[in-house]
Design an enzyme around this catalytic site. Structure first.
Site, short mmCIF file in Angstrom:
data_model
loop_
_atom_site.label_atom_id
_atom_site.label_comp_id
_atom_site.label_asym_id
_atom_site.label_seq_id
_atom_site.Cartn_x
_atom_site.Cartn_y
_atom_site.Cartn_z
N GLU A 100 0.96 -1.05 0.10
CA GLU A 100 0.10 -0.06 -0.13
C GLU A 100 0.85 1.26 -0.07
OE1 GLU A 100 -2.95 0.32 -0.82
OE2 GLU A 100 -3.81 -1.69 -0.59
N TYR A 107 -6.25 6.83 3.90
CA TYR A 107 -6.35 5.88 2.90
C TYR A 107 -5.58 4.51 3.24
CZ TYR A 107 -5.20 2.80 -1.03
OH TYR A 107 -4.87 1.36 -1.56
N ASP A 116 -9.38 5.74 -2.49
CA ASP A 116 -8.48 6.14 -3.47
C ASP A 116 -8.75 6.67 -4.74
OD1 ASP A 116 -9.17 3.99 -4.94
OD2 ASP A 116 -7.05 3.15 -5.48
#
Length: 368
Positions: free
Chosen positions: A41, A124, A142
């Site tokens: 991520e 996020y 996102d």
DNA sequence: GATGCGTGGAT
DNA sequence: TATCCAAGCAT
């Protein structure tokens, strides 16, 4: 009878069915552990999957778990990150690993609020880890999700606008299939990457086409509405390859600035109408407290950063006979190296090109 | 809330 | 060649 909202929307049904048939094979999907989710991520922030793929593989081979990352040096971490960009991500990752070792016994915390406290983890990423690694009902909002829902509901206000973000969050939340947030988020990301792309979306292949308002109104190409962009400036920049006693000088950049923590051939911006050689002498004087003679040009490099472009000219330089030795006045460290040594020093793209050029063309043998 | 922060690929 | 843009975060 369950009367809560735990009834999957038609949208989520169609999406998850499509995902079951079309999900991408991605290296981080082969690693079930939260550490791998976290690393992927962070690497994927503002970065394409195809760019990340080899970096992720190499990283996991080198730092297979959180403890090995925490024990590594910054230099090692930045070397593995070199070329991915946004280098504060790597330094934050490293620092967070050390915090997790100290404070959480080496295990990533599960709650979004605790994840948010860690360096490099924002809304996020906290949501993505919570959903993908820990199965929580969280929305990792996102760019893909924003684009898809802006089209599905023909949202005509610009991204970045607080009202738009709130609206998109509510829409994505409303269709979340409880207990399946991991698949829901990843399905939307895959759909955004494979079908509902920024340009030339494949609407005829989209599992959500029947409910897409933008498709019905022929506004797909207008969604999402992007905020206005500013013109980016161009700068002339000079860099010095300072040779002294058969070695050349590298300087380590401050960690909170552009290319933070990376090593460079020192130099800086040329002022308007300033001769390049003069600019280089001035910058070396300001940054290193040294006086140089500017010699042969070593090359011209054009490079685009996110918010400006540069034309960089590199010059072979020597210390003047009466010059003090360079000091790290604005840098965090200096090193005298050979071109071969440069491989061990993490650098940005242009400085790496210069180092590679020196290695391939041969180290100019200047006696002094 | 606006700005700074990389790089490579597509068009 | 120039522009856009890709799974955001920190300040």
């Amino acid at each position: 009878m369950d009367t809560s909202q735990n009834v999957y929307s038609k949208l989520a049904d169609n999406l998850l069915a499509w995902y079951a048939q079309n999900r991408r094979a991605l290296p981080w999907r082969d690693h079930p552990d939260p550490y791998a989710v976290w690393i992927s991520e962070i690497m994927l922030q503002q970065t394409r999957v195809e760019s990340v793929r080899p970096y992720f593989e190499r990283w996991m081979a080198h730092f297979p778990n959180l403890a090995t990352l925490a024990a590594a040096s910054k230099e090692e971490v930045l070397r593995l990150w070199e070329g991915l960009g946004y280098y504060s991500r790597a330094l934050h990752l490293h620092r967070a690993a050390q915090i997790i070792c100290e404070r959480y016994d080496g295990q990533l915390p599960h709650s979004q609020s605790e994840l948010l406290q860690l360096p490099g983890i924002g809304p996020y990423t906290a949501a993505a880890i919570a959903a993908l690694a820990f199965g929580q009902d969280a929305i990792a909002l996102d760019g893909n999700l924003k684009r898809i829902f802006a089209r599905l509901f023909d949202v005509d206000t610009p991204l970045g606008n607080a009202q738009t973000e709130k609206c998109l969050r509510a829409l994505t939340q409303a269709h979340l299939p409880h207990g399946k947030a991991g698949d829901y988020n990843q399905a939307l990301m895959d759909l955004g990457a494979l079908v509902c792309t920024p340009k030339n979306p494949q609407c005829e292949r989209c599992p959500l086409q029947q409910g897409c308002l933008a498709l019905a109104r022929n506004t797909v190409h207008l969604r999402p509405v992007r905020p206005l962009k500013k013109r980016i400036p161009h700068y002339d920049v000079v860099a010095a390859v300072v040779m002294h006693k058969q070695h050349l000088l590298l300087a380590r950049r401050a960690e909170d600035r552009l290319l933070g923590g990376l090593w460079e051939f020192p130099g800086g911006k040329v002022r308007p109408k300033e001769p390049f050689e003069h600019a280089l002498q001035r910058e070396i004087r300001e940054e290193l407290g040294a006086e140089i003679e500017v010699g042969a040009p070593l090359g011209t490099y054009r490079h685009a950063f996110t918010h400006f472009r540069i034309t960089l000219r590199a010059y072979l330089c020597r210390l003047q006979a009466n010059s003090p030795l360079p000091q790290a006045l604005e840098h965090t460290a200096l090193a005298w190296v050979t071109p071969t040594d440069c491989a061990a020093y993490p650098m940005g793209k242009v400085d790496r090109q210069i180092a590679t050029h020196l290695l391939e063309e041969g180290f100019p043998l200047v006696s002094d």
